[in-house]
Design a protein around this motif. Sequence first.
Motif, short mmCIF file in Angstrom:
data_model
loop_
_atom_site.label_atom_id
_atom_site.label_comp_id
_atom_site.label_asym_id
_atom_site.label_seq_id
_atom_site.Cartn_x
_atom_site.Cartn_y
_atom_site.Cartn_z
N SER A 283 28.36 10.12 80.97
CA SER A 283 29.68 9.93 80.36
C SER A 283 30.39 11.27 80.18
O SER A 283 31.63 11.32 80.11
N ASP A 284 29.62 12.37 80.11
CA ASP A 284 30.23 13.70 80.01
C ASP A 284 31.06 13.99 81.26
O ASP A 284 32.15 14.58 81.18
N ALA A 285 30.54 13.58 82.43
CA ALA A 285 31.26 13.82 83.69
C ALA A 285 32.44 12.85 83.85
O ALA A 285 33.41 13.18 84.54
N ILE A 286 32.37 11.68 83.24
CA ILE A 286 33.53 10.79 83.23
C ILE A 286 34.67 11.46 82.47
O ILE A 286 35.83 11.43 82.89
N LYS A 287 34.34 12.11 81.36
CA LYS A 287 35.36 12.73 80.52
C LYS A 287 36.08 13.85 81.24
O LYS A 287 37.27 14.09 81.00
N THR A 288 35.40 14.57 82.13
CA THR A 288 36.03 15.66 82.86
C THR A 288 36.61 15.23 84.20
O THR A 288 37.16 16.05 84.94
N GLY A 289 36.46 13.94 84.52
CA GLY A 289 36.99 13.44 85.78
C GLY A 289 36.10 13.72 86.97
O GLY A 289 36.51 13.54 88.12
N ASP A 290 34.85 14.15 86.71
CA ASP A 290 33.93 14.49 87.79
C ASP A 290 33.07 13.33 88.25
O ASP A 290 32.25 13.48 89.15
N LEU A 291 33.21 12.19 87.62
CA LEU A 291 32.58 10.94 88.07
C LEU A 291 33.55 9.80 87.79
O LEU A 291 34.34 9.86 86.84
N VAL A 292 33.43 8.74 88.58
CA VAL A 292 34.21 7.53 88.35
C VAL A 292 33.36 6.46 87.68
O VAL A 292 33.86 5.64 86.91
N SER A 293 32.05 6.46 87.95
CA SER A 293 31.19 5.39 87.44
C SER A 293 29.77 5.91 87.25
O SER A 293 29.37 6.93 87.82
N TYR A 294 29.01 5.18 86.43
CA TYR A 294 27.59 5.51 86.26
C TYR A 294 26.85 4.28 85.74
O TYR A 294 27.46 3.31 85.27
N LEU A 295 25.53 4.36 85.82
CA LEU A 295 24.66 3.33 85.27
C LEU A 295 23.98 3.91 84.04
O LEU A 295 23.26 4.90 84.12
N GLY A 296 24.23 3.28 82.89
CA GLY A 296 23.66 3.78 81.65
C GLY A 296 23.34 2.65 80.70
O GLY A 296 23.62 1.48 80.98
N SER A 297 22.78 3.00 79.57
CA SER A 297 22.40 1.99 78.58
C SER A 297 23.63 1.21 78.13
O SER A 297 24.70 1.76 77.89
N SER A 298 23.45 -0.10 78.00
CA SER A 298 24.55 -0.94 77.53
C SER A 298 24.96 -0.58 76.11
O SER A 298 26.08 -0.88 75.70
N SER A 299 24.06 0.08 75.38
CA SER A 299 24.39 0.48 74.01
C SER A 299 25.20 1.76 73.96
O SER A 299 25.68 2.16 72.89
N SER A 300 25.38 2.43 75.10
CA SER A 300 26.05 3.72 75.12
C SER A 300 27.56 3.61 75.34
O SER A 300 28.25 4.62 75.41
N VAL A 301 28.08 2.38 75.46
CA VAL A 301 29.49 2.22 75.81
C VAL A 301 30.44 2.80 74.77
O VAL A 301 31.58 3.15 75.09
N VAL A 302 29.96 2.93 73.53
CA VAL A 302 30.82 3.50 72.50
C VAL A 302 31.12 4.96 72.77
O VAL A 302 32.04 5.54 72.17
N TYR A 303 30.34 5.58 73.66
CA TYR A 303 30.57 7.00 73.99
C TYR A 303 31.41 7.18 75.25
O TYR A 303 31.70 8.31 75.65
N PHE A 304 31.79 6.07 75.89
CA PHE A 304 32.62 6.18 77.08
C PHE A 304 33.98 6.74 76.66
O PHE A 304 34.62 6.22 75.75
N PRO A 305 34.46 7.80 77.32
CA PRO A 305 35.69 8.45 76.88
C PRO A 305 36.93 7.58 77.09
O PRO A 305 36.98 6.75 77.99
N SER A 306 37.91 7.81 76.26
CA SER A 306 39.18 7.08 76.38
C SER A 306 40.18 7.82 77.24
O SER A 306 41.24 7.27 77.57
N GLU A 307 39.86 9.07 77.60
CA GLU A 307 40.75 9.83 78.47
C GLU A 307 39.94 10.83 79.29
O GLU A 307 38.81 11.16 78.95
N VAL A 308 40.54 11.26 80.37
CA VAL A 308 39.98 12.31 81.21
C VAL A 308 40.71 13.61 80.89
O VAL A 308 41.94 13.66 80.86
N THR A 309 39.92 14.65 80.63
CA THR A 309 40.49 15.96 80.35
C THR A 309 40.17 16.87 81.53
O THR A 309 39.03 17.30 81.70
N VAL A 310 41.17 17.15 82.35
CA VAL A 310 40.98 17.96 83.54
C VAL A 310 40.87 19.43 83.17
O VAL A 310 39.99 20.15 83.66
#
Length: 487
Positions: free
Chosen positions: A280-307
């Motif tokens: 999810s850290d790489a989602i936040k920076t725009g360096d990934l589009v998707s990943y496979l992670g724990s279903s309990s981790s969705v609260v950490y999915f970022p609401s924006e990309v910071t380039v």
Amino acid sequence: MRIGTRTFVAAALSALLVLAGCSSPQEQAATEQKLDPANPVQVEVWTYYAGHQQQAFEDLIADFNATKGKEIGVSVTHASQGGVNDLAAAVTASAEELVGSAPMPSIFLSYSDTAFVIDGMGKVADLDPYFTAEEKNAFIDSFLAEGDFAGDGGLKVLPISKATETIQINMTDWEVFAQETGSTLDEFETIEGITALAQRYYEWTDAQTPEADDGKPFFGRDSIANYLLTGSKQLGHELFAVKDGVCTPDIDKDTMRSLWDNYYVPFVNGYFSAEGRYRSDAIKTGDLVSYLGSSSSVVYFPSEVTVDDQTSYPIEFGALEAPRFAEGVACAPQQGAGFVVTKSDERTELACVEFLKWLTEKEQNTSFSIEAGYIPVTKEACTYENIAAAANEMEETHENYLINLEATLQTVSDGVYANAPFEGGVEARVVLENSLSDKAAADRAVVVEAVAAGEGREEAVARLNTDENFEAWLESFTADLMATVSA
């Protein structure tokens, strides 16, 4: 495959079996010697809960103490021991009666590997006699089976809340890529499909710049151990094959090659990445589009990309069920610790069980699971309708939880897996987590260096993506794994 819709009903989860069961010997004894409200039993619980989870759990304890606990004579206290590893170390030290360690708690939160070690010391209570057949049938079968170490119907770990893995997607950037390339969400259904998507995304982003071989990665995995365990299981080989507490790894060369081809190969090419502690850290920076992670981790999915410091933009979240190999069966990891009761006298064990039964009742279990980002553990509670209704009534339920809920329930319904615990299991999982990921990262660095020196990416990868390199890694992996299970 759907994203965030509310039509899913998992019949396998929602059907509550009603089977008659006889009272256990412990319950009969409790009838003759009941818990005494005038002389309550003190029950201490150790967990690794922190922050919001800790507050939610302690609110439940306060509710229990003021209601059911007061009525029957049970008083519960809670102490957080820090993180997961801190708790495991504290419980183990207490069980071993090391100098300076605290006495063992009445109940402690634990994954099966740690509970198996403590059970080997003779200090874990078997809860099976305290539950009727009807009460046990209320739980989702695979969740309850995880606490049966010997396969004889015992119950050493009681499930409280569970999770699995789901695909989590930056839908904003996905839509742009999908529209321009004709890619579809259906391609996420298989592991091979994700590999193809990642290559297409790399090539699509590479073509947007004048420089060669500077495409961007598309996908990542939070846990490589889960990938190896469930991927092997999908293809018909149980990597941690356990019988009577002894593990005999089933390492199939063709299966391992499929796992290599769909992680190592896309990784060294730059199609996958593992930047940051979690993907999810790489989602936040725009360096990934998707990943496979724990279903309990969705609260950490970022609401924006910071380039960068000047550039950011909002993104939408989407979730899909865990993928499988095209020729494999459905199998995703079963995650989430459970509660273990320390072996003691019958009255104390009964007090612990009364609290845990209350905690797994529909209302309490649903609300706590939502607060913790997990799903409930009984068939009656673990339905979309029940969870969504409860979540919509609760304050501050993270919206990503409900978006991800359908994918989570579908993944569990399709089939989840937790390997049986065994001696050396903790060390064996470390090998799984590090061996392939370290190899891929090291060889990716070689490719990056070669490209920087002027060599083409395809040529640099071709020197590494060979049968000899795969077989050398497999030999090293096998030796390291066998050393942990035979130590």
